[in-house]
Scaffold this motif. Structure first.
Motif, short mmCIF file in Angstrom:
data_model
loop_
_atom_site.label_atom_id
_atom_site.label_comp_id
_atom_site.label_asym_id
_atom_site.label_seq_id
_atom_site.Cartn_x
_atom_site.Cartn_y
_atom_site.Cartn_z
N ALA A 91 0.83 -1.15 0.06
CA ALA A 91 0.14 -0.06 0.12
C ALA A 91 0.84 1.14 0.09
N SER A 92 1.99 1.31 0.77
CA SER A 92 2.83 2.32 0.89
C SER A 92 3.46 2.70 -0.49
N LEU A 93 3.79 1.51 -1.56
CA LEU A 93 4.34 1.61 -2.54
C LEU A 93 3.68 2.09 -3.70
N LEU A 94 2.22 1.68 -3.56
CA LEU A 94 1.19 2.06 -4.32
C LEU A 94 0.49 3.45 -4.03
N THR A 95 0.67 3.78 -2.99
CA THR A 95 -0.08 5.08 -2.77
C THR A 95 1.08 6.23 -2.39
N GLY A 96 2.08 6.03 -2.22
CA GLY A 96 3.43 7.01 -1.94
C GLY A 96 2.98 7.53 -0.68
N THR A 97 2.35 7.00 0.26
CA THR A 97 2.20 7.50 1.73
C THR A 97 2.61 6.32 2.74
N TYR A 98 2.75 6.45 3.99
CA TYR A 98 3.07 5.72 5.09
C TYR A 98 1.78 5.19 5.52
N PRO A 99 2.03 3.75 6.30
CA PRO A 99 0.64 3.20 6.77
C PRO A 99 -0.17 4.05 7.78
N TRP A 100 0.42 5.11 8.23
CA TRP A 100 -0.56 5.78 9.06
C TRP A 100 -1.43 6.84 8.40
N THR A 101 -1.26 6.98 7.05
CA THR A 101 -1.95 7.68 6.06
C THR A 101 -2.91 6.65 5.37
N HIS A 102 -2.51 5.56 4.67
CA HIS A 102 -3.27 4.87 3.82
C HIS A 102 -4.16 4.09 4.86
N ARG A 103 -3.67 3.67 6.06
CA ARG A 103 -4.40 2.92 7.10
C ARG A 103 -4.57 1.23 6.61
N ALA A 104 -3.82 0.76 5.52
CA ALA A 104 -3.86 -0.63 5.42
C ALA A 104 -2.77 -1.26 6.05
N PHE A 105 -2.98 -1.44 7.38
CA PHE A 105 -1.83 -1.97 8.17
C PHE A 105 -2.28 -3.23 8.63
N ASN A 106 -3.53 -3.58 8.53
CA ASN A 106 -3.90 -5.01 9.22
C ASN A 106 -3.94 -6.15 8.08
N ILE A 107 -3.74 -7.42 8.58
CA ILE A 107 -3.77 -8.50 7.45
C ILE A 107 -4.85 -8.48 6.55
N ALA A 108 -4.73 -8.38 5.25
CA ALA A 108 -5.63 -8.08 4.36
C ALA A 108 -6.52 -6.86 4.47
N GLY A 109 -5.98 -5.72 5.12
CA GLY A 109 -6.77 -4.59 5.34
C GLY A 109 -6.90 -3.86 4.03
N LEU A 110 -7.61 -2.92 3.96
CA LEU A 110 -7.93 -1.81 2.71
C LEU A 110 -7.20 -0.58 2.99
N ILE A 111 -7.03 0.32 1.77
CA ILE A 111 -6.70 1.51 1.78
C ILE A 111 -8.02 2.57 2.32
N SER A 339 10.86 -4.61 -3.42
CA SER A 339 10.23 -5.69 -2.76
C SER A 339 9.03 -4.91 -1.80
N ASP A 340 8.35 -5.56 -1.30
CA ASP A 340 7.39 -5.05 -0.40
C ASP A 340 7.85 -5.12 1.07
N HIS A 341 8.68 -5.94 1.45
CA HIS A 341 8.99 -6.05 3.01
C HIS A 341 10.22 -7.18 2.81
N GLY A 342 10.95 -7.12 4.13
CA GLY A 342 11.99 -8.13 3.93
C GLY A 342 11.41 -9.52 4.85
N GLU A 343 12.42 -10.17 5.12
CA GLU A 343 12.18 -11.55 5.56
C GLU A 343 13.48 -11.77 6.76
N SER A 344 12.89 -12.55 8.08
CA SER A 344 13.99 -12.68 9.21
C SER A 344 14.26 -14.01 9.55
N PHE A 345 15.65 -14.12 9.64
CA PHE A 345 16.03 -15.48 10.22
C PHE A 345 16.74 -14.96 11.29
N GLU A 346 16.40 -14.34 12.27
CA GLU A 346 17.33 -14.07 13.40
C GLU A 346 16.44 -13.57 14.61
N ARG A 347 16.97 -13.74 15.67
CA ARG A 347 16.41 -13.01 17.06
C ARG A 347 15.29 -13.76 17.39
#
Lengths: 537, 177
Positions: A91-111, A339-347
């Motif tokens: 959503a950040s990539l497609l809207t050029g805004t941060y999650p607190w603005t586009h509000r799509a931050f829940n899993i399967a959430g919407l803008i 990419s849209d996000h990374g991946e973790s193999f630590e901690r």
């Protein structure tokens, strides 16, 4: 007329339906051509962390073809995603805004419904042919929201070997249909909510899966998560290549192509299976209290699988770029690899469903190749996925809208501003319409990164890292309270205060609910303007 | 004409359908309630209502399909085996088969797992269910109890059917306009 047989009827019906389909497609292709305007191809590799790419100095040789491509591109070394999983990151990539603005931050959430016109497809306008494709269903929710400004939305199941995605059959109501069928009634990974059709769907899918020839895939066929969609990497890249070639014949276009790989499950072909059985052991990092406490050796095994899958993706990417180059498709195209996000193999944390925002989860690759670019340019200032939208708009001669939170990328007109702050937000446990009270926010400024944890424990907490001198984020500087900390902390908290004041109050009000334009519904619903629905705990 | 005569009467079909509706809709609504608390975090009422309309429409089609199967059994099987006490046998057949389906559906807990044992044994279980249904119809006390239950279940039809029809219309409108 009496000679009009059943066969004749079928022929006429087939011709008629073909003519109707062609008549709907033709104007879309023919009306938009502008000579000389550059094309834009955005290739998104889901869950690809920059930290596991040899392009960015990773020990294993995972990406020789990305490195080859980088020789003719701008390479961003400190690029970050807007979120730590697909929904906010894309959503950040497609809207050029941060999650607190586009509000799509829940899993399967919407803008946020009132901001759906603030996206890259709308901003490009109808002089471009706009195409969207994602194997991951989550971005398809956004495509459904932006549908009026996308000429072609390729079904998620395109280029798949096995698919049983039901939502894509409902092209006029895809957002609700995806959620109803593929995210609820027929969703795999839990008992189906539809007892008869859901069970039949599940048994059919398993039987198809069992029958498929998986000689080339010793660990099984790659699958797009819970979605009933199995694919071979080769088919997907061939499909992408064919799509671009087809678009190339029809004038300027914006193609957003979001590929599932190298997202889990990491299933490379036999050519890449076990190619990294080496003695590489990454830095051992202590388990985080918000982690899932997966053992170090298990994480390393998974890391190896992931690296092998990346190498497989890299080989296919190389093949794609070579083919497109040979065909001349890249001569007039900006190619964005991200990419849209990374991946973790630590901690103690595997994959990316986590509250954490370490670099493995947020540091992602970004390469942009301009038409005719022959030299490599390396850029080291912090950048973010929100910057891609304004940069591409500028490069293609469009005005930059005032609603974007991104800046022009250095190398394409932007300035190298080390003092600029950029953010990554994780808030999947926070209601979309409420202020961010349960969230993790990472702020990168210069070489420092401040991470803020709010709402998980009785008190908020912070971590501070010096990314320049502590690449692996091993030493938390926060307890030592360095002199510059106060300024960073104040800035982040002020930012949180300001974004929390802008929370959309009408997000769940009835006036936004109904898709059917019936006047009396609007009239009645306007009575409820400003209302809120209580959220169950 | 003979086959037409073998089709159970409306008064017999309704209680059986009510039992089917109770089980199929009940399963979906249970899952819906489980999900709705999460959806409330990011969907508005209209969007949740959208999922509900699709669910009810699918449930309507599923329940009619199962009813068709039960009626077909009544038509095809000898009257003494099934059609004689259609309400009791139809309702118990629906309950047992749908119960088996619930059990199998519940086994699909992960993306990989396939409950091959229970699915392999399903034909045998279905034959067993056939015998149970036959004998339930012959025992007056169970027959009366099932008929009583099925009769009371009709109340759910007064809710489920109008809601489903409205949902069907809503789904059609959403996909046409």
């Amino acid at each position: 007329m009496s000679n009009f047989s059943r066969r004749d009827f079928l022929k006429v019906a087939g011709l008629a339906s073909g003519a109707v389909a062609m008549s709907q497609m033709a104007p879309r292709f023919l009306s938009r051509k502008i000579d000389g305007a550059p094309n834009v191809i955005i290739l998104v590799f889901d869950a690809m962390t920059a930290r596991n790419l040899s392009l960015y100095g990773y020990k294993r040789e995972t990406t020789p073809n990305f490195q080859k491509f980088a020789e003719r591109a701008n390479v961003y070394h400190n690029h970050h995603s807007g979120g730590n999983f697909t929904t906010p990151g894309t959503a950040s990539l497609l809207t050029g805004t941060y999650p607190w603005t586009h509000r799509a931050f829940n899993i399967a959430g919407l803008i946020e419904r009132e901001r759906i016109d603030h996206n890259i497809f709308t901003a490009f306008g109808d002089q471009y042919h706009r195409l969207a494709f994602s194997q991951n269903l989550l971005p398809n929710y956004f495509f459904g929201q932006f549908a009026k400004d996308i000429e072609t939305i390729l079904p998620a199941s395109s280029f798949s070997l096995i698919e049983q995605v039901t939502g894509e059959m409902f092209t006029k109501d895809s957002v609700a249909a995806y959620r109803s069928f593929d995210n609820f009634l027929f969703q795999d990974g839990s008992p189906p909510a539809s007892l008869v059709f859901g069970l039949a769907d599940r048994i059919l899918l398993r039987s198809k899966e069992a029958r498929i020839n998986m000689n080339d895939y010793p660990r099984g066929l790659p699958r797009a998560g819970d979605h009933a969609l199995f694919f071979q990497l080769k088919d997907v890249f061939d499909g992408v290549q064919a799509t671009i070639s087809e678009l190339d014949a029809n004038g300027p276009y914006l193609a957003y192509l979001h590929l599932w790989a190298p997202h889990t499950p990491y299933k490379p072909t036999k050519q890449f299976d076990k190619i990294f059985q080496d003695n590489y052991r990454p830095a051992k990092k202590p388990d985080h209290r918000f982690g899932t406490h997966i053992e170090y050796y298990k994480l390393n095994n998974r890391r190896q699988n992931y690296d092998e899958f990346i190498a497989n993706v890299d080989a296919e990417f190389g093949r794609l770029i070579d083919t497109l180059e040979a065909s001349g498709a890249l001569d007039n195209s900006y190619v964005v690899v991200v990419s849209d996000h990374g991946e973790s193999f630590e901690r103690g944390v595997e994959e990316h469903v986590t509250k954490l925002l370490y670099e493995t989860l947020t540091h992602i690759p970004l390469l942009i190749s301009a038409p005719g670019q022959q030299a490599r340019q390396d850029i080291y200032v912090p950048t973010n996925n929100v910057d891609i939208l304004p940069t591409l708009l500028k490069l293609t001669g469009h005005p930059i809208p005032d609603w974007t939170e991104g800046k022009l990328l250095p190398g394409f007109g932007g300035v190298e501003d080390m003092e600029r702050s950029q953010f990554t937000v994780e808030a999947k446990g926070n209601p979309a319409y409420a202020p961010l009270t349960q969230a993790t926010v990472a702020m990168v400024k210069g070489s420092h990164k401040l991470i803020y944890y709010s709402g998980y424990e009785a008190e908020v907490s912070f971590e501070l890292y010096d990314l320049e001198n502590d690449y692996e984020e091993l030493e938390d500087l926060y307890p030592s309270q360095p002199s510059f900390l106060k300024a960073l902390k104040d800035e982040l908290l002020e930012k949180m205060d300001s974004v929390n004041k802008k929370v959309p109050q009408t997000l769940i009000c009835l006036k936004n609910y109904f898709h059917i334009p019936i006047k009396f519904v609007k009239r009645i619903s306007s009575l409820f303007q400003g209302c809120r629905v209580p959220v169950l705990p | 004409m003979a086959i037409y005569n073998r089709i159970p009467k409306k008064q017999e079909i309704l209680p059986v359908y009510a039992v089917i509706v109770l089980m199929i809709y009940g399963w979906t609504i249970l899952k819906f309630n489980y999900n709705v608390t999460g959806w409330l975090y990011f969907l508005n009422i209209g969007e949740i209502f959208g999922v509900f309309t699709y669910s009810m429409t699918v449930n309507l089609l599923e329940s009619l399909l199962v009813l068709l199967g039960v009626i077909a059994a009544g038509v095809v099987l000898p009257k003494k085996w099934f059609g004689e006490w259609f309400v009791a046998r139809g309702a118990s057949l629906s309950m047992l088969v749908l119960g088996l389906m619930m059990y199998i559906a519940d086994q699909f807990n992960t993306k990989q797992y396939y409950p091959s044992e229970i699915i392999r044994w399903s034909p045998a279980i279905l034959v067993l269910i056939g015998f149970v249904v036959y004998f339930l119809g012959r025992i007056q006390r169970t027959r009366t109890a099932i008929e009583f239950f099925a009769d009371r279940a009709i109340i759910f039809l007064y809710i489920a059917i109008p809601v489903s029809l409205i949902s069907l219309v809503a789904v059609l409108i959403r996909n046409i306009f």
